[in-house]
Design a protein around this motif. Structure first.
Motif, mmCIF file in Angstrom:
data_model
loop_
_atom_site.group_PDB
_atom_site.id
_atom_site.type_symbol
_atom_site.label_atom_id
_atom_site.label_comp_id
_atom_site.label_asym_id
_atom_site.label_seq_id
_atom_site.Cartn_x
_atom_site.Cartn_y
_atom_site.Cartn_z
ATOM 1 N N GLN A 143 2.256 -1.482 35.971
ATOM 2 C CA GLN A 143 2.088 -1.575 34.518
ATOM 3 C C GLN A 143 1.762 -2.981 34.039
ATOM 4 N N VAL A 144 2.289 -3.975 34.730
ATOM 5 C CA VAL A 144 2.115 -5.372 34.328
ATOM 6 C C VAL A 144 1.840 -6.222 35.563
ATOM 7 N N ASP A 145 1.356 -7.438 35.341
ATOM 8 C CA ASP A 145 1.215 -8.406 36.422
ATOM 9 C C ASP A 145 2.486 -9.247 36.515
ATOM 10 N N PHE A 146 2.807 -9.687 37.723
ATOM 11 C CA PHE A 146 3.978 -10.525 37.941
ATOM 12 C C PHE A 146 3.590 -11.875 38.524
ATOM 13 N N SER A 147 4.357 -12.880 38.153
ATOM 14 C CA SER A 147 4.254 -14.187 38.796
ATOM 15 C C SER A 147 4.873 -14.115 40.183
ATOM 16 N N ASP A 148 4.788 -15.228 40.905
ATOM 17 C CA ASP A 148 5.594 -15.369 42.110
ATOM 18 C C ASP A 148 7.067 -15.308 41.693
ATOM 19 N N PRO A 149 7.976 -15.005 42.618
ATOM 20 C CA PRO A 149 9.396 -14.952 42.249
ATOM 21 C C PRO A 149 9.899 -16.280 41.679
ATOM 22 N N TYR A 150 10.713 -16.194 40.652
ATOM 23 C CA TYR A 150 11.374 -17.388 40.118
ATOM 24 C C TYR A 150 12.876 -17.348 40.398
ATOM 25 N N TYR A 151 13.312 -16.323 41.125
ATOM 26 C CA TYR A 151 14.670 -16.247 41.638
ATOM 27 C C TYR A 151 14.745 -15.104 42.645
ATOM 28 N N TYR A 152 15.738 -15.162 43.521
ATOM 29 C CA TYR A 152 15.966 -14.117 44.516
ATOM 30 C C TYR A 152 17.427 -13.689 44.393
ATOM 31 N N ALA A 153 17.652 -12.463 43.967
ATOM 32 C CA ALA A 153 18.986 -12.034 43.565
ATOM 33 C C ALA A 153 19.620 -11.089 44.580
ATOM 34 N N SER A 154 20.509 -11.596 45.404
ATOM 35 C CA SER A 154 21.200 -10.744 46.362
ATOM 36 C C SER A 154 22.182 -9.826 45.638
ATOM 37 N N ILE A 155 22.477 -8.685 46.245
ATOM 38 C CA ILE A 155 23.297 -7.653 45.624
ATOM 39 C C ILE A 155 24.763 -7.835 45.991
ATOM 40 N N ILE A 156 25.633 -7.729 44.987
ATOM 41 C CA ILE A 156 27.085 -7.828 45.215
ATOM 42 C C ILE A 156 27.804 -6.701 44.475
ATOM 43 N N THR A 157 29.102 -6.566 44.744
ATOM 44 C CA THR A 157 29.943 -5.578 44.071
ATOM 45 C C THR A 157 31.095 -6.301 43.387
ATOM 46 N N LEU A 158 31.428 -5.856 42.189
ATOM 47 C CA LEU A 158 32.589 -6.377 41.477
ATOM 48 C C LEU A 158 33.660 -5.294 41.389
ATOM 49 N N THR A 159 34.894 -5.696 41.580
ATOM 50 C CA THR A 159 36.028 -4.807 41.362
ATOM 51 C C THR A 159 37.198 -5.663 40.896
ATOM 52 N N LYS A 160 38.312 -5.053 40.546
ATOM 53 C CA LYS A 160 39.480 -5.824 40.137
ATOM 54 C C LYS A 160 40.266 -6.274 41.367
ATOM 55 N N LYS A 161 40.952 -7.391 41.219
ATOM 56 C CA LYS A 161 41.705 -7.951 42.329
ATOM 57 C C LYS A 161 42.784 -7.004 42.846
ATOM 58 N N ASP A 162 43.314 -6.161 41.957
ATOM 59 C CA ASP A 162 44.365 -5.238 42.375
ATOM 60 C C ASP A 162 43.825 -3.849 42.709
ATOM 61 N N SER A 163 42.511 -3.715 42.807
ATOM 62 C CA SER A 163 41.894 -2.432 43.123
ATOM 63 C C SER A 163 42.077 -2.074 44.591
ATOM 64 N N GLN A 164 42.069 -0.778 44.878
ATOM 65 C CA GLN A 164 42.134 -0.340 46.270
ATOM 66 C C GLN A 164 40.889 -0.729 47.038
ATOM 67 N N TYR A 165 39.826 -1.126 46.313
ATOM 68 C CA TYR A 165 38.573 -1.498 46.965
ATOM 69 C C TYR A 165 38.413 -3.011 47.109
ATOM 70 N N ALA A 166 39.424 -3.783 46.725
ATOM 71 C CA ALA A 166 39.310 -5.239 46.722
ATOM 72 C C ALA A 166 39.098 -5.821 48.114
#
Length: 302
Positions: A143-166
């Motif tokens: 749909q649009v043209d893009f520039s070269d990347p101006y950032y590279y964003a790695s994927i992370i997960t957020l949860t609460k410190k007291d979560s079972q997934y911490a």
């Protein structure tokens, strides 16, 4: 942050050295410099502007996606006025917009739009470009043209410190989690379905609402990119950030998912080339320094 860009500075330096070795005179060098300056000026003049003013670079963003961009009530730290509003915008994207505009000899005007309105605004010509943390996906690039990347964003997960997934060390360890993320992002569309037996809630309209959902206990986890996660830790000290380090244990994403680019109307090669010239002068340290500065001055960190 995983920055992978191969910059053009080495090539520029090599070309300059080769011209010197060939015995170019000072007059020839001056002529080359003048020609280069004229080309840059022509590129700036040729780039269409969303408000019809060739002295202004009109840039769209959400103004609600810290640390990339946010809304604030004054011009502190160099914030830029939002079109049609008494508020101002700042963040990494505004810093980048100002750097590009300076190189083009233009001023910056920020246009605040919701996420789904960004690309239509570029396509219609209402704005010159979008600088808003957009991944360079094939769907968007159609749909649009893009520039070269101006950032590279790695994927992370957020949860609460007291979560079972911490203590989760892999995507598999998130099995059964109630999860959400922001609407229209690769986090929601590509990453959440990779969690085994996940209870995926409806997508949130904005990044802040995604974080509120986690803070309120509406979900166990949210998936986002590292800058957003780092900024969230400042605002929500009871959050913890999970980084699975890439590889088989992590979310499987392509380069197009994490390469963040600046979008503009199809065929606007003058603006695209001018933006890429600016990006080619920047290093990985430049990107990281700018992002660290944005995180340090975001409103919720004060």
């Amino acid at each position: 942050m995983k920055l992978k860009k191969t910059l053009a500075l080495g090539l520029v330096a090599a070309m300059a050295a080769s011209f010197t070795a060939c015995g170019s005179t000072a007059a020839e060098s001056a002529a080359d410099s003048t020609a280069s300056g004229e080309a840059a000026a022509e590129a700036a003049a040729d780039a269409p502007d969303g408000d019809g003013d060739p002295t202004t670079l009109t840039v769209a963003m959400e103004c609600a996606y810290a640390p990339y961009n946010w809304t604030q009530s004054d011009d502190s730290n160099g914030a830029v006025a939002i079109r049609g509003s008494s508020d101002y915008a700042y963040g990494y994207d505004v810093m980048m917009a100002k750097k590009i505009a300076d190189a083009l000899g233009q001023n910056v005007q920020i246009v605040k739009l919701d996420w789904d309105s960004l690309i239509p605004a570029v396509m219609s010509g209402d704005v010159d470009c979008v600088i808003a943390g957009q991944s360079i996906t094939a769907e968007r690039a159609a749909q649009v043209d893009f520039s070269d990347p101006y950032y590279y964003a790695s994927i992370i997960t957020l949860t609460k410190k007291d979560s079972q997934y911490a203590s989760a060390a892999s995507v598999a360890d998130l099995a059964g989690a109630t999860a959400t993320s922001q609407l229209g992002t690769i986090w929601y569309d590509n990453c959440l379905p990779q969690i085994p037996d996940a209870n995926i809630l409806p997508a949130q309209e904005t990044a802040p609402s995604m974080l509120v959902a986690l803070s309120s206990g509406a979900c166990d986890i949210v998936v986002t990119d590292r800058p957003t996660g780092q900024a969230a830790l400042v605002a929500y000290p009871d959050f913890t950030l999970l980084d699975f380090g890439g590889g088989d244990n992590d979310f499987q994403v392509s380069d197009e998912d994490i390469n963040i680019g600046i979008s503009m109307k199809k065929g606007n090669t003058a603006l695209k080339d001018a933006i890429n010239e600016v990006l080619a002068t920047m290093t990985a340290d430049d990107y990281n320094t700018m992002m660290d500065e944005a995180i340090s001055v975001q409103p919720l960190s004060e």
